[in-house]
Write a protein that holds these residues in place. Structure first.
Motif, mmCIF file in Angstrom:
data_model
loop_
_atom_site.group_PDB
_atom_site.id
_atom_site.type_symbol
_atom_site.label_atom_id
_atom_site.label_comp_id
_atom_site.label_asym_id
_atom_site.label_seq_id
_atom_site.Cartn_x
_atom_site.Cartn_y
_atom_site.Cartn_z
ATOM 1 N N ILE A 48 0.843 -1.193 0.000
ATOM 2 C CA ILE A 48 0.000 0.000 0.000
ATOM 3 C C ILE A 48 0.883 1.251 0.000
ATOM 4 O O ILE A 48 1.954 1.254 0.593
ATOM 5 N N PRO A 49 0.421 2.308 -0.675
ATOM 6 C CA PRO A 49 1.163 3.569 -0.611
ATOM 7 C C PRO A 49 0.921 4.236 0.739
ATOM 8 O O PRO A 49 -0.167 4.157 1.301
ATOM 9 N N ILE A 50 1.945 4.882 1.241
ATOM 10 C CA ILE A 50 1.858 5.573 2.525
ATOM 11 C C ILE A 50 2.506 6.945 2.361
ATOM 12 O O ILE A 50 3.573 7.060 1.754
ATOM 13 N N ARG A 51 1.860 7.965 2.903
ATOM 14 C CA ARG A 51 2.431 9.311 2.882
ATOM 15 C C ARG A 51 2.972 9.669 4.262
ATOM 16 O O ARG A 51 2.381 9.288 5.287
ATOM 17 N N GLN A 52 4.046 10.384 4.295
ATOM 18 C CA GLN A 52 4.660 10.810 5.552
ATOM 19 C C GLN A 52 3.605 11.449 6.449
ATOM 20 O O GLN A 52 2.799 12.260 5.997
ATOM 21 N N GLY A 53 3.581 11.034 7.715
ATOM 22 C CA GLY A 53 2.653 11.580 8.692
ATOM 23 C C GLY A 53 1.350 10.821 8.823
ATOM 24 O O GLY A 53 0.622 11.018 9.799
ATOM 25 N N GLN A 54 1.005 9.953 7.863
ATOM 26 C CA GLN A 54 -0.248 9.206 7.946
ATOM 27 C C GLN A 54 -0.204 8.185 9.073
ATOM 28 O O GLN A 54 0.853 7.622 9.383
ATOM 29 N N LEU A 55 -1.376 7.923 9.663
ATOM 30 C CA LEU A 55 -1.508 6.858 10.654
ATOM 31 C C LEU A 55 -1.782 5.551 9.946
ATOM 32 O O LEU A 55 -2.549 5.504 8.983
ATOM 33 N N VAL A 56 -1.146 4.489 10.437
ATOM 34 C CA VAL A 56 -1.300 3.162 9.848
ATOM 35 C C VAL A 56 -1.733 2.198 10.947
ATOM 36 O O VAL A 56 -1.131 2.167 12.019
ATOM 37 N N TYR A 57 -2.802 1.434 10.688
ATOM 38 C CA TYR A 57 -3.195 0.346 11.577
ATOM 39 C C TYR A 57 -2.449 -0.897 11.135
ATOM 40 O O TYR A 57 -2.561 -1.317 9.980
ATOM 41 N N VAL A 58 -1.687 -1.509 12.019
ATOM 42 C CA VAL A 58 -0.892 -2.695 11.694
ATOM 43 C C VAL A 58 -1.639 -3.931 12.197
ATOM 44 O O VAL A 58 -1.980 -4.025 13.375
ATOM 45 N N TYR A 59 -1.892 -4.896 11.287
ATOM 46 C CA TYR A 59 -2.621 -6.114 11.601
ATOM 47 C C TYR A 59 -1.728 -7.337 11.692
ATOM 48 O O TYR A 59 -2.110 -8.332 12.294
ATOM 49 N N ALA A 60 -0.567 -7.287 11.055
ATOM 50 C CA ALA A 60 0.315 -8.463 11.032
ATOM 51 C C ALA A 60 1.758 -8.042 10.812
ATOM 52 O O ALA A 60 2.026 -7.023 10.169
ATOM 53 N N MET A 61 2.667 -8.856 11.348
ATOM 54 C CA MET A 61 4.099 -8.677 11.142
ATOM 55 C C MET A 61 4.620 -9.945 10.482
ATOM 56 O O MET A 61 4.523 -11.023 11.065
ATOM 57 N N LEU A 62 5.134 -9.828 9.255
ATOM 58 C CA LEU A 62 5.669 -10.993 8.560
ATOM 59 C C LEU A 62 6.958 -11.420 9.238
ATOM 60 O O LEU A 62 7.756 -10.585 9.654
ATOM 61 N N LYS A 63 7.207 -12.738 9.336
ATOM 62 C CA LYS A 63 8.273 -13.219 10.206
ATOM 63 C C LYS A 63 9.428 -13.976 9.556
ATOM 64 O O LYS A 63 10.466 -14.108 10.164
ATOM 65 N N ASP A 64 9.331 -14.504 8.375
ATOM 66 C CA ASP A 64 10.394 -15.352 7.831
ATOM 67 C C ASP A 64 11.727 -14.659 7.638
ATOM 68 O O ASP A 64 12.770 -15.220 7.873
ATOM 69 N N ARG A 65 11.722 -13.463 7.168
ATOM 70 C CA ARG A 65 12.966 -12.747 6.858
ATOM 71 C C ARG A 65 13.167 -11.600 7.842
ATOM 72 O O ARG A 65 13.334 -10.455 7.450
ATOM 73 N N GLY A 72 -1.000 -3.785 6.964
ATOM 74 C CA GLY A 72 -1.917 -2.875 7.642
ATOM 75 C C GLY A 72 -2.704 -2.045 6.654
ATOM 76 O O GLY A 72 -2.671 -2.285 5.454
ATOM 77 N N SER A 73 -3.423 -1.058 7.191
ATOM 78 C CA SER A 73 -4.190 -0.145 6.361
ATOM 79 C C SER A 73 -3.921 1.281 6.815
ATOM 80 O O SER A 73 -3.683 1.536 7.987
ATOM 81 N N VAL A 74 -3.966 2.174 5.851
ATOM 82 C CA VAL A 74 -3.741 3.582 6.143
ATOM 83 C C VAL A 74 -5.074 4.206 6.514
ATOM 84 O O VAL A 74 -6.067 4.023 5.806
ATOM 85 N N GLN A 75 -5.101 4.927 7.606
ATOM 86 C CA GLN A 75 -6.330 5.554 8.072
ATOM 87 C C GLN A 75 -6.807 6.609 7.084
ATOM 88 O O GLN A 75 -6.009 7.372 6.541
ATOM 89 N N ASN A 76 -8.119 6.620 6.832
ATOM 90 C CA ASN A 76 -8.775 7.619 5.981
ATOM 91 C C ASN A 76 -8.293 7.611 4.539
ATOM 92 O O ASN A 76 -8.265 8.638 3.888
ATOM 93 N N THR A 77 -7.910 6.449 4.031
ATOM 94 C CA THR A 77 -7.527 6.345 2.635
ATOM 95 C C THR A 77 -8.611 5.571 1.892
ATOM 96 O O THR A 77 -9.120 4.583 2.384
ATOM 97 N N TYR A 78 -8.950 6.030 0.713
ATOM 98 C CA TYR A 78 -9.974 5.363 -0.086
ATOM 99 C C TYR A 78 -9.427 5.057 -1.466
ATOM 100 O O TYR A 78 -8.642 5.823 -2.019
ATOM 101 N N TYR A 79 -9.818 3.927 -2.009
ATOM 102 C CA TYR A 79 -9.420 3.488 -3.336
ATOM 103 C C TYR A 79 -10.687 3.375 -4.156
ATOM 104 O O TYR A 79 -11.418 2.399 -4.043
ATOM 105 N N GLY A 80 -10.993 4.393 -4.959
ATOM 106 C CA GLY A 80 -12.231 4.388 -5.723
ATOM 107 C C GLY A 80 -13.413 4.423 -4.780
ATOM 108 O O GLY A 80 -13.464 5.238 -3.861
ATOM 109 N N ASP A 81 -14.359 3.524 -4.988
ATOM 110 C CA ASP A 81 -15.544 3.449 -4.135
ATOM 111 C C ASP A 81 -15.350 2.528 -2.949
ATOM 112 O O ASP A 81 -16.254 2.335 -2.153
ATOM 113 N N GLN A 82 -14.162 1.930 -2.818
ATOM 114 C CA GLN A 82 -13.921 0.980 -1.745
ATOM 115 C C GLN A 82 -13.156 1.637 -0.606
ATOM 116 O O GLN A 82 -12.347 2.535 -0.823
ATOM 117 N N GLU A 83 -13.442 1.182 0.597
ATOM 118 C CA GLU A 83 -12.709 1.656 1.760
ATOM 119 C C GLU A 83 -11.258 1.179 1.670
ATOM 120 O O GLU A 83 -10.922 0.321 0.873
#
Length: 117
Positions: A48-65, A72-83
């Motif tokens: 996902i694209p992230i802009r400096q200063g945005q809040l991000v909700y983190v749901y998982a941490m990948l572990k192999d490497r 996660g998801s960026v707060q208040n970001t919308y992609y077309g008609d989808q949340e």
């Protein structure tokens, strides 16, 4: 983990990890909130694209490497008609601001974690 609709143009992307740490077995609860330290422009649809200063909700941490990528998801970001969608990003582009739930549940990743539409 990525909630993308399967379409005719979709394809399986290379796995970033075989397991992830989450708050629950479905990775449905955010484990922490983070603030972006810099802009991040993804190379493909797994991220996902992230802009400096945005809040991000983190749901998982990948572990192999190590702990290189989080999901996660960026707060208040919308992609077309989808949340906002959940996607991956380098953990180095954010700093943790609030711990929400412990990431103590190890979950195997599936093909859908890295599916691009």
């Amino acid at each position: 983990m990525l909630f993308l609709a399967a379409g005719k143009a979709g394809k399986q992307m290379p796995k970033l990890s075989n397991k992830k740490l989450c708050a629950d077995s479905e990775c449905s609860h955010p484990i922490l909130m983070a603030r972006a330290l810099q802009d991040y422009y993804p190379g493909d649809c797994r991220f996902i694209p992230i802009r400096q200063g945005q809040l991000v909700y983190v749901y998982a941490m990948l572990k192999d490497r190590g702990n290189l990528f989080w999901a996660g998801s960026v707060q208040n970001t919308y992609y077309g008609d989808q949340e906002a969608r959940i996607g991956h990003f380098p953990s180095s582009v954010v700093e943790e601001t609030h711990a929400l739930m412990p990431a103590t549940t190890e979950v195997k990743t599936t093909n859908w974690d890295f599916y691009c539409n």
